[in-house]
Design a protein around this motif. Structure first.
Motif, PDB file in Angstrom:
ATOM      1  N   LEU A  48      -7.518 -13.272  61.021  1.00  0.00           N
ATOM      2  CA  LEU A  48      -7.900 -14.914  60.959  1.00  0.00           C
ATOM      3  C   LEU A  48      -8.412 -15.074  59.548  1.00  0.00           C
ATOM      4  O   LEU A  48      -8.287 -16.056  58.951  1.00  0.00           O
ATOM      5  CB  LEU A  48      -8.919 -15.253  62.131  1.00  0.00           C
ATOM      6  CG  LEU A  48      -9.191 -16.918  62.030  1.00  0.00           C
ATOM      7  CD1 LEU A  48      -7.973 -17.733  62.089  1.00  0.00           C
ATOM      8  CD2 LEU A  48     -10.150 -17.086  63.054  1.00  0.00           C
ATOM      9  N   LEU A  49      -9.619 -14.197  59.188  1.00  0.00           N
ATOM     10  CA  LEU A  49     -10.107 -14.476  57.680  1.00  0.00           C
ATOM     11  C   LEU A  49      -9.066 -14.305  56.856  1.00  0.00           C
ATOM     12  O   LEU A  49      -9.009 -15.167  55.694  1.00  0.00           O
ATOM     13  CB  LEU A  49     -11.326 -13.292  57.457  1.00  0.00           C
ATOM     14  CG  LEU A  49     -12.339 -13.847  58.396  1.00  0.00           C
ATOM     15  CD1 LEU A  49     -13.553 -12.348  58.350  1.00  0.00           C
ATOM     16  CD2 LEU A  49     -13.109 -15.058  58.178  1.00  0.00           C
ATOM     17  N   VAL A  52      -7.070 -17.390  56.603  1.00  0.00           N
ATOM     18  CA  VAL A  52      -7.782 -18.582  56.097  1.00  0.00           C
ATOM     19  C   VAL A  52      -7.962 -18.255  54.438  1.00  0.00           C
ATOM     20  O   VAL A  52      -7.537 -19.105  53.658  1.00  0.00           O
ATOM     21  CB  VAL A  52      -8.867 -18.855  56.802  1.00  0.00           C
ATOM     22  CG1 VAL A  52      -9.848 -19.846  55.652  1.00  0.00           C
ATOM     23  CG2 VAL A  52      -8.810 -19.051  58.119  1.00  0.00           C
ATOM     24  N   THR A  53      -8.208 -17.373  53.997  1.00  0.00           N
ATOM     25  CA  THR A  53      -8.582 -16.938  52.806  1.00  0.00           C
ATOM     26  C   THR A  53      -7.177 -17.163  51.760  1.00  0.00           C
ATOM     27  O   THR A  53      -7.211 -17.879  50.684  1.00  0.00           O
ATOM     28  CB  THR A  53      -8.957 -15.425  52.370  1.00  0.00           C
ATOM     29  OG1 THR A  53     -10.375 -15.291  53.016  1.00  0.00           O
ATOM     30  CG2 THR A  53      -9.131 -15.022  50.987  1.00  0.00           C
ATOM     31  N   TYR A  55      -4.723 -19.241  52.520  1.00  0.00           N
ATOM     32  CA  TYR A  55      -4.108 -20.572  52.461  1.00  0.00           C
ATOM     33  C   TYR A  55      -5.101 -21.244  51.299  1.00  0.00           C
ATOM     34  O   TYR A  55      -4.475 -22.059  50.673  1.00  0.00           O
ATOM     35  CB  TYR A  55      -4.486 -21.084  53.868  1.00  0.00           C
ATOM     36  CG  TYR A  55      -3.914 -22.683  53.854  1.00  0.00           C
ATOM     37  CD1 TYR A  55      -2.487 -22.870  53.906  1.00  0.00           C
ATOM     38  CD2 TYR A  55      -4.733 -23.617  54.142  1.00  0.00           C
ATOM     39  CE1 TYR A  55      -2.093 -23.867  53.966  1.00  0.00           C
ATOM     40  CE2 TYR A  55      -4.497 -24.974  54.333  1.00  0.00           C
ATOM     41  CZ  TYR A  55      -2.886 -25.210  54.109  1.00  0.00           C
ATOM     42  OH  TYR A  55      -2.393 -26.285  53.949  1.00  0.00           O
ATOM     43  N   MET A  56      -6.203 -20.551  51.335  1.00  0.00           N
ATOM     44  CA  MET A  56      -7.197 -21.366  50.145  1.00  0.00           C
ATOM     45  C   MET A  56      -6.676 -20.879  48.926  1.00  0.00           C
ATOM     46  O   MET A  56      -6.485 -22.024  48.008  1.00  0.00           O
ATOM     47  CB  MET A  56      -8.500 -20.890  50.298  1.00  0.00           C
ATOM     48  CG  MET A  56      -9.440 -21.327  51.598  1.00  0.00           C
ATOM     49  SD  MET A  56      -9.163 -23.348  51.916  1.00  0.00           S
ATOM     50  CE  MET A  56     -10.419 -23.762  50.563  1.00  0.00           C
TER      51      MET A  56
END
Length: 290
Positions: A48-49, A52-53, A55-56
């Motif tokens: 998950l991390l 998210v990373t 995508y950023m």
């Protein structure tokens, strides 16, 4: 990647460029055994991390170095989702062809772990490939503009905007380059066997490499600043690029479990060893990827 009323052939060309870029920048990870094992052992929180990373990072790259620099945030958000989707499909297909994913005798968790882990690197490659492998971006920007608009000088970006773009591009470059080396055993081997002066010299080498790339990017760039201002930018950007490279190295090493059961000195040494490679991605990201 796709905008309203955009010709189909241009959209197809962009997807093709993205696929080539995704494979070009991620093939080393797709063929690395340590990455397969990391995908097998990764926890849901780690995945998950990672999502998210990534995508950023895609948002930052598409914002500052994307194919259409004047696009809206809505399009940037959609483009980033599309690139992650392409990365997932490409990763699954390549891993399946390599027999690293089997539809029988393999759990869903293992298939998802391997696919997601590989897909994040592929997604960044897709973004870079879409923006940089094509030659039609300038034509797209020029369509519909008046001659005086085409010849007008672009507005100078603010200091904060410039540094934000440097930060985003540096992280993307450091992750995509350093991520190919981070899961290998050679990094921890070099960190353990190197003497302190080796680590110091590697750190100095990283700063010098960053300085060279930033020098040609800033000092010879089109921005109009006085000499002292440019020298300050060179020094500041060099430090920022190396710091980003170390942070990106630490993130990659942590994700692949390289900090487990090692001393603080070995952990820092690993970051500096990997930082030599990551620095090339972080600093040259501005010079080559942008």
């Amino acid at each position: 990647m796709v905008q309203k009323k955009r010709p189909i052939h241009k959209s197809v060309r962009e997807y093709g460029q993205g696929i080539i870029g995704g494979l070009l920048f991620s093939f080393p990870m797709l063929f690395t055994m340590e990455v397969w094992w990391a995908g097998f052992s990764a926890t849901p929180l780690q995945l998950l991390l990672l999502i998210v990373t990534t995508y950023m990072l895609l948002l930052g790259y598409n914002r500052y170095a994307g194919m259409r620099a004047e696009t809206s945030w809505r399009s940037i958000l959609i483009d980033s989702v599309e690139e992650m989707g392409i990365g997932l499909v490409l990763s699954f297909v390549v891993l399946f062809l390599l027999n690293r994913i089997r539809l029988e005798g393999m759990t869903i968790d293992e298939m998802l772990g391997k696919t997601i882990l590989e897909a994040m690197a592929v997604s960044i490659g897709v973004s870079i490939g879409t923006a940089q492998l094509g030659v039609n971006s300038e034509n797209d920007k020029d369509n519909g503009k008046k001659p005086e608009e085409l010849t007008a000088e672009p507005r100078q970006a603010s200091w904060w905007s410039d540094k934000s773009s440097l930060l985003a591009l540096s992280f993307c470059g450091a992750i995509i380059v350093g991520g190919n080396i981070a899961p290998t055993e050679e990094v921890i081997l070099l960190a353990i066997e190197s003497e302190p002066y080796h680590i110091l010299l590697l750190s100095i080498l990283s700063v010098v490499l960053s300085l060279i790339a930033i020098y040609y990017s800033v000092l010879n760039g089109p921005e109009k600043h006085n000499h002292k201002s440019k020298l300050f930018n060179v020094a500041f950007d060099t430090c920022l690029s190396y710091l980003v490279a170390l942070v990106a190295s630490a993130m990659c090493l942590w994700f692949f479990g390289r900090f487990q059961n090692v001393s603080f000195y070995v952990a820092v040494s690993q970051c500096i060893v990997l930082g030599v490679i990551a620095t090339l991605g972080a600093s040259a990201g501005r010079l080559l990827i942008k």
